[in-house]
Design an enzyme around this catalytic site. Structure first.
Site: not given
Length: 139
Positions: A12, A93, A95, A99, A101
Protein backbone atom coordinates in the site's frame (compact mmCIF):
# COMPACT_ATOMS: atom_id res chain seq x y z
CA UNK A 1 11.85 -5.92 -2.58
CA UNK A 2 12.22 -2.17 -2.48
CA UNK A 3 12.29 -1.69 -6.25
CA UNK A 4 9.39 -4.04 -7.12
CA UNK A 5 6.26 -2.14 -8.15
CA UNK A 6 3.99 -5.00 -7.08
CA UNK A 7 5.65 -5.15 -3.65
CA UNK A 8 4.89 -1.43 -3.36
CA UNK A 9 1.26 -2.04 -4.34
CA UNK A 10 0.98 -4.99 -1.91
CA UNK A 11 2.46 -2.80 0.82
CA UNK A 12 0.00 0.00 0.00
CA UNK A 13 2.95 2.33 -0.67
CA UNK A 14 1.55 3.31 -4.08
CA UNK A 15 -2.10 3.55 -5.09
CA UNK A 16 -4.01 0.74 -6.74
CA UNK A 17 -7.66 0.02 -7.38
CA UNK A 18 -7.98 -2.95 -5.05
CA UNK A 19 -10.61 -5.59 -5.74
CA UNK A 20 -9.92 -7.90 -2.78
CA UNK A 21 -7.21 -8.80 -0.33
CA UNK A 22 -6.44 -11.63 2.08
CA UNK A 23 -3.41 -12.77 4.06
CA UNK A 24 -1.60 -14.15 0.99
CA UNK A 25 -2.94 -12.27 -2.04
CA UNK A 26 -3.94 -8.89 -3.40
CA UNK A 27 -6.20 -8.49 -6.44
CA UNK A 28 -6.20 -5.13 -8.20
CA UNK A 29 -7.19 -3.58 -11.51
CA UNK A 30 -4.56 -3.71 -14.27
CA UNK A 31 -3.44 -0.23 -15.40
CA UNK A 32 -2.88 -1.71 -18.87
CA UNK A 33 -6.27 -3.40 -18.98
CA UNK A 34 -7.21 -5.24 -22.17
CA UNK A 35 -10.92 -5.03 -21.31
CA UNK A 36 -12.98 -3.56 -18.45
CA UNK A 37 -12.67 -5.90 -15.48
CA UNK A 38 -9.06 -7.01 -16.22
CA UNK A 39 -7.66 -7.87 -12.78
CA UNK A 40 -4.21 -8.88 -11.55
CA UNK A 41 -3.99 -11.33 -8.65
CA UNK A 42 -0.58 -11.06 -6.98
CA UNK A 43 1.08 -13.09 -4.27
CA UNK A 44 1.83 -10.83 -1.31
CA UNK A 45 5.33 -12.18 -0.64
CA UNK A 46 7.86 -11.28 -3.31
CA UNK A 47 8.08 -14.45 -5.37
CA UNK A 48 9.44 -13.92 -8.86
CA UNK A 49 7.51 -16.65 -10.66
CA UNK A 50 5.61 -19.90 -10.29
CA UNK A 51 8.81 -21.78 -9.51
CA UNK A 52 9.09 -19.91 -6.21
CA UNK A 53 5.60 -20.72 -4.95
CA UNK A 54 5.18 -23.32 -2.26
CA UNK A 55 2.00 -25.40 -2.42
CA UNK A 56 0.11 -23.29 0.14
CA UNK A 57 0.82 -19.98 -1.62
CA UNK A 58 0.01 -21.53 -5.01
CA UNK A 59 -3.35 -22.66 -3.63
CA UNK A 60 -4.03 -19.19 -2.23
CA UNK A 61 -3.34 -17.29 -5.45
CA UNK A 62 -5.31 -19.70 -7.60
CA UNK A 63 -8.21 -19.65 -5.12
CA UNK A 64 -8.25 -15.84 -5.32
CA UNK A 65 -8.02 -15.97 -9.12
CA UNK A 66 -11.07 -18.28 -9.23
CA UNK A 67 -13.02 -15.98 -6.87
CA UNK A 68 -12.11 -12.95 -9.00
CA UNK A 69 -13.07 -14.77 -12.22
CA UNK A 70 -16.53 -15.51 -10.78
CA UNK A 71 -16.86 -11.84 -9.77
CA UNK A 72 -15.80 -10.71 -13.26
CA UNK A 73 -18.45 -12.97 -14.76
CA UNK A 74 -21.15 -11.56 -12.46
CA UNK A 75 -20.09 -7.92 -12.81
CA UNK A 76 -19.27 -7.72 -16.52
CA UNK A 77 -20.99 -10.75 -18.10
CA UNK A 78 -18.29 -11.54 -20.66
CA UNK A 79 -18.83 -14.55 -22.92
CA UNK A 80 -15.35 -15.77 -21.95
CA UNK A 81 -12.59 -15.26 -19.39
CA UNK A 82 -8.88 -15.84 -19.96
CA UNK A 83 -6.59 -16.63 -17.05
CA UNK A 84 -2.99 -15.92 -17.99
CA UNK A 85 0.26 -16.27 -16.10
CA UNK A 86 3.79 -15.89 -17.53
CA UNK A 87 7.15 -16.89 -16.08
CA UNK A 88 10.31 -15.16 -17.29
CA UNK A 89 10.82 -12.57 -19.99
CA UNK A 90 10.79 -15.10 -22.87
CA UNK A 91 7.27 -16.11 -21.76
CA UNK A 92 6.10 -12.49 -21.68
CA UNK A 93 6.49 -11.72 -17.96
CA UNK A 94 7.11 -7.98 -17.59
CA UNK A 95 6.82 -7.58 -13.81
CA UNK A 96 9.03 -10.08 -12.02
CA UNK A 97 6.61 -10.68 -9.15
CA UNK A 98 4.23 -13.65 -9.39
CA UNK A 99 0.79 -12.61 -10.61
CA UNK A 100 -2.13 -13.97 -12.59
CA UNK A 101 -4.17 -12.00 -15.13
CA UNK A 102 -7.93 -12.53 -15.06
CA UNK A 103 -9.21 -11.03 -18.32
CA UNK A 104 -12.85 -10.79 -19.42
CA UNK A 105 -13.04 -11.66 -23.10
CA UNK A 106 -15.30 -10.65 -25.96
CA UNK A 107 -15.20 -11.67 -29.60
CA UNK A 108 -12.71 -9.59 -31.60
CA UNK A 109 -11.30 -7.84 -28.52
CA UNK A 110 -7.82 -7.92 -30.07
CA UNK A 111 -6.23 -10.27 -27.54
CA UNK A 112 -4.77 -13.36 -29.15
CA UNK A 113 -2.81 -16.23 -27.71
CA UNK A 114 -1.55 -18.51 -30.45
CA UNK A 115 1.26 -21.02 -30.71
CA UNK A 116 2.55 -23.19 -33.53
CA UNK A 117 1.08 -26.65 -33.03
CA UNK A 118 3.79 -29.22 -33.68
CA UNK A 119 1.87 -32.51 -33.14
CA UNK A 120 4.79 -34.61 -31.89
CA UNK A 121 4.52 -38.38 -32.32
CA UNK A 122 3.16 -40.44 -29.40
CA UNK A 123 6.64 -41.85 -28.70
CA UNK A 124 7.97 -38.32 -28.11
CA UNK A 125 5.02 -37.51 -25.84
CA UNK A 126 5.69 -40.68 -23.83
CA UNK A 127 9.39 -39.84 -23.57
CA UNK A 128 8.60 -36.31 -22.35
CA UNK A 129 6.05 -37.64 -19.86
CA UNK A 130 8.66 -40.06 -18.47
CA UNK A 131 11.14 -37.20 -18.01
CA UNK A 132 8.52 -35.20 -16.11
CA UNK A 133 7.51 -38.17 -13.94
CA UNK A 134 11.19 -38.62 -13.03
CA UNK A 135 11.50 -34.91 -12.20
CA UNK A 136 8.37 -35.04 -10.06
CA UNK A 137 9.79 -37.99 -8.16
CA UNK A 138 12.96 -36.09 -7.37
CA UNK A 139 11.22 -32.91 -6.20
Amino acid sequence: MSDCVFCKIVGHAIPASIVCEDADTLAFMDLGAVNPGHVLVAAKPHVENILGLDDALAASVFRTAARVARAVERAFGPPGISVYQANGAPAGQTVMHFHIHVVPRWPDDGMDLVWPVKNPPRATLEENAARLRAALGSA
